[in-house]
Design a protein around this motif. Structure first.
Motif, PDB file in Angstrom:
ATOM      1  N   LYS A 148       0.858  -1.183   0.000  1.00 48.24           N
ATOM      2  CA  LYS A 148       0.000   0.000   0.000  1.00 48.24           C
ATOM      3  C   LYS A 148       0.894   1.233   0.000  1.00 48.24           C
ATOM      4  CE  LYS A 148      -3.606  -2.695   0.456  1.00 48.24           C
ATOM      5  NZ  LYS A 148      -2.953  -3.999   0.650  1.00 48.24           N
ATOM      6  N   VAL A 149       0.696   2.104  -0.978  1.00 49.74           N
ATOM      7  CA  VAL A 149       1.489   3.329  -1.106  1.00 49.74           C
ATOM      8  C   VAL A 149       0.560   4.525  -0.947  1.00 49.74           C
ATOM      9  CG1 VAL A 149       3.047   4.656  -2.575  1.00 49.74           C
ATOM     10  CG2 VAL A 149       3.076   2.160  -2.668  1.00 49.74           C
ATOM     11  N   GLU A 150       0.967   5.487  -0.136  1.00 49.12           N
ATOM     12  CA  GLU A 150       0.131   6.656   0.131  1.00 49.12           C
ATOM     13  C   GLU A 150      -0.083   7.480  -1.134  1.00 49.12           C
ATOM     14  OE1 GLU A 150       0.463   8.990   3.869  1.00 49.12           O
ATOM     15  OE2 GLU A 150       2.276   7.798   4.166  1.00 49.12           O
ATOM     16  N   ALA A 151      -1.293   7.983  -1.260  1.00 51.49           N
ATOM     17  CA  ALA A 151      -1.609   8.901  -2.345  1.00 51.49           C
ATOM     18  C   ALA A 151      -1.222  10.315  -1.935  1.00 51.49           C
ATOM     19  CB  ALA A 151      -3.101   8.830  -2.669  1.00 51.49           C
ATOM     20  N   SER A 325      -8.026   7.583  -5.515  1.00 51.14           N
ATOM     21  CA  SER A 325      -7.421   6.882  -4.385  1.00 51.14           C
ATOM     22  C   SER A 325      -8.509   6.320  -3.472  1.00 51.14           C
ATOM     23  CB  SER A 325      -6.505   7.824  -3.599  1.00 51.14           C
ATOM     24  OG  SER A 325      -7.250   8.900  -3.050  1.00 51.14           O
ATOM     25  N   ILE A 335      -4.596   4.330   5.489  1.00 50.88           N
ATOM     26  CA  ILE A 335      -4.033   5.406   4.670  1.00 50.88           C
ATOM     27  C   ILE A 335      -4.954   5.675   3.490  1.00 50.88           C
ATOM     28  CG2 ILE A 335      -1.651   4.822   5.266  1.00 50.88           C
ATOM     29  CD1 ILE A 335      -1.416   3.612   2.401  1.00 50.88           C
ATOM     30  N   GLN A 336      -4.816   6.849   2.914  1.00 56.63           N
ATOM     31  CA  GLN A 336      -5.439   7.159   1.639  1.00 56.63           C
ATOM     32  C   GLN A 336      -4.411   6.825   0.581  1.00 56.63           C
ATOM     33  OE1 GLN A 336      -8.648   8.631   1.591  1.00 56.63           O
ATOM     34  NE2 GLN A 336      -8.743   8.257  -0.600  1.00 56.63           N
ATOM     35  N   GLY A 337      -4.654   5.783  -0.204  1.00 59.71           N
ATOM     36  CA  GLY A 337      -3.589   5.371  -1.105  1.00 59.71           C
ATOM     37  C   GLY A 337      -4.012   4.425  -2.191  1.00 59.71           C
ATOM     38  N   TYR A 338      -3.026   3.676  -2.692  1.00 57.45           N
ATOM     39  CA  TYR A 338      -3.205   2.747  -3.799  1.00 57.45           C
ATOM     40  C   TYR A 338      -2.547   1.416  -3.445  1.00 57.45           C
ATOM     41  CZ  TYR A 338      -4.541   6.739  -6.739  1.00 57.45           C
ATOM     42  OH  TYR A 338      -5.177   7.827  -7.271  1.00 57.45           O
ATOM     43  N   ASN A 358      -6.792   0.690  -7.284  1.00 55.91           N
ATOM     44  CA  ASN A 358      -7.341   1.298  -6.071  1.00 55.91           C
ATOM     45  C   ASN A 358      -8.222   0.308  -5.317  1.00 55.91           C
ATOM     46  OD1 ASN A 358      -9.476   1.212  -7.851  1.00 55.91           O
ATOM     47  ND2 ASN A 358      -9.755   3.417  -7.978  1.00 55.91           N
ATOM     48  N   ARG A 471       5.498   7.504  -0.959  1.00 58.59           N
ATOM     49  CA  ARG A 471       4.273   8.226  -1.308  1.00 58.59           C
ATOM     50  C   ARG A 471       4.337   8.679  -2.761  1.00 58.59           C
ATOM     51  NH1 ARG A 471       2.077  13.723   1.741  1.00 58.59           N
ATOM     52  NH2 ARG A 471      -0.071  13.619   0.969  1.00 58.59           N
TER      53      ARG A 471
END
Length: 504
Positions: A148-151, A325, A335-338, A358, A471
């Motif tokens: 998981k990578v932050e947007a 996202s 987190i808010q991410g992808y 997403n 990120r």
């Protein structure tokens, strides 16, 4: 009497009569020289073709080769920010060497990346093929995992459908109250000063609320359209399953099963038509929400919870900063991410396939990532290893049909727990899950699956911790895919550089 301590001369203000070449200031085995040699082996003609189509008059552009090599080096060393790259072209010697002592400003760097992002994605395959030619890729054991990578968006900028409806009603009430107040004040001012004269405070306040209301309405409409698209996808899956069941049914039940499949297909067509209408009204491309033509390599799209009519559930959320996202659970919270996926070869931990979605669960990523692995390398992996998040009977069957020996965990194992090894042939009466579980408990299966962590997880550690790429800078699913490609290309370049330096 002892002599006073002396030091080497230090004269920073000393000017050179003939300045030496900056190239002489770097060691010969530096990554910058490797990239300068590499850039001539990459096919950049699609980028040059765009420049040839432009008017030759006007200010001269920077050489695309220089811009590409700057970006590649920046992602190799974990410096993707265009402002930091600009500053490094003044202060950092490798950047000055790569730029030929030129200093492109951050606007040009950012614009070059934005304009050619899709073409820059092709560099991943080109670098991967160079890794294959150098013997870095074996395609014996390939492990798949996601991180998981932050947007580039705050989780606090997301709003649920329930809150959108409440905020919309509240803003409407506030605007009606302000309009009534404005009418009273207008009438009072008209009686005192004459018509056409009114204060400026209220219109500005109304304008702020009106713009907020418009943003909430747009986000609400987009959320409802995306939920309708998710409902249409679910309906189509149900219809496909019913059609398969009808084809495989016996003669006695075939008519009944065919009628049920026809009804489910009608519901799916109705849901699709409604979703396409909502998507058209909001300007969302159907392909971005999984309603385009089905492609084997297409990554899954998040499935927003909705009711039978396709209306989003109260807790379904949409982010105002980066609507593509999604809120995702990771090791230290949400987190808010992808969800960034990578398939990694075991020999030298070279990334052989990438993708971003997403959708938080991993299970629907296995098939497109397998197809991308085959497409990017031109080779079928001998074994394909994945953890329990990717298990499904459909995934196991797809791997078997493609001739790939899959090792997919069927359940999570507690830390320190050891499963008893299995002996003898696998019983033929086991179902797909039982067969896979028995396969993983065999001596060979235990040895193969034990390699998964050592193959793929260090890649995410090197990317996030060593290079600091935790990120995304860009926003939107399409741009994030391009940035993940640059990150992965940087990883493979470092592998190629270290291997080339080690053998020379």
């Amino acid at each position: 009497m002892s002599k006073p301590k002396t030091f080497r001369p230090w004269l920073p203000e000393q000017a050179w009569l003939l300045p030496p070449s900056p190239i002489d200031w770097l060691p010969k085995d530096h990554l910058a020289f490797f990239l300068l040699d590499l850039i001539d082996q990459l096919d950049l003609d699609p980028i040059f073709r765009l420049y040839r189509q432009k008017d030759a008059r006007g200010e001269k552009a920077y050489d695309p080769r220089m811009m590409v090599v700057l970006l590649l080096y920046a992602y190799c060393v974990g410096m993707p920010s265009s402002r930091k790259i600009e500053r490094a072209c003044y202060e950092d010697l490798p950047f000055r060497v790569l730029s030929g002592n030129q200093q492109p400003d951050h606007t040009r760097i950012s614009e070059f990346r934005r304009r050619h992002l899709e073409l820059l994605e092709d560099l991943f395959v080109q670098v991967l093929r160079l890794c294959q030619k150098s013997g870095l890729v074996q395609m014996g054991h390939v492990a798949l995992d996601g991180t998981k990578v932050e947007a580039n968006a705050s989780i606090h900028k997301a709003m649920s459908h329930e809150r959108m409806e409440k905020s919309e009603q509240q803003l409407r009430q506030e605007m009606r109250a302000l309009l009534r107040k404005a009418e009273i004040i207008d009438a009072q001012e008209d009686g005192r000063y004459g018509k056409g004269k009114r204060g400026s405070e209220l219109p500005e306040e109304l304008q702020r609320r009106e713009s907020r209301l418009e943003k909430i309405r747009q986000a609400k409409a987009e959320l409802e359209a995306e939920a309708a698209a998710a409902q249409a996808r679910r309906r189509q899956k149900q219809a496909d399953a019913a059609a398969t069941e009808a084809e495989q049914g016996d003669d006695d039940s075939k008519e009944k099963l065919s009628s049920r499949a026809h009804q489910k297909q009608q519901r799916a067509d109705t849901a699709r038509a409604l979703a396409l209408q909502k998507l058209q009204e909001t300007g969302i491309d159907p392909e971005t929400v999984g309603l385009g033509e089905a492609e084997p390599m297409a990554m899954p799209t998040r499935g927003l919870p909705s009711n039978a009519q396709g209306k989003p559930s109260p807790k379904a959320q949409r982010n105002f900063t980066d609507p593509d996202s999604h809120v995702m659970k990771c090791g230290n919270g949400y987190i808010q991410g992808y969800n960034a996926q990578a398939a990694v070869d075991s020999k030298h931990q070279v990334i052989v396939a990438i993708g971003v979605s997403n959708q938080a669960p991993d299970v629907e990523h296995l098939v497109p990532m397998l197809e991308r692995t085959i497409a990017s390398t031109g080779t079928m992996p001998e074994t394909f290893i994945a953890d329990a998040g990717y298990w499904s009977e459909a995934n196991a069957k797809t791997c078997s049909d493609r001739g790939v020996d899959a090792y997919i965990s069927t359940g999570r194992q507690k830390h320190g727990q050891q499963r008893a090894p299995s002996r003898g042939p696998i019983p033929k009466d086991l179902d797909a899950k039982g067969t896979m579980a028995r396969k993983l408990r065999s001596k060979n299966g235990r040895e193969v699956y034990a390699r998964r962590k050592a193959i793929v997880e260090p890649v995410f550690g090197q990317t996030k911790e060593n290079r600091g790429l935790r990120r995304f800078l860009l926003r939107g699913l399409g741009k994030v895919n391009g940035e993940w490609s640059l990150m992965s290309t940087g990883h493979n370049l470092l592998k190629l550089f270290k291997f080339s330096w080690a053998v020379t």
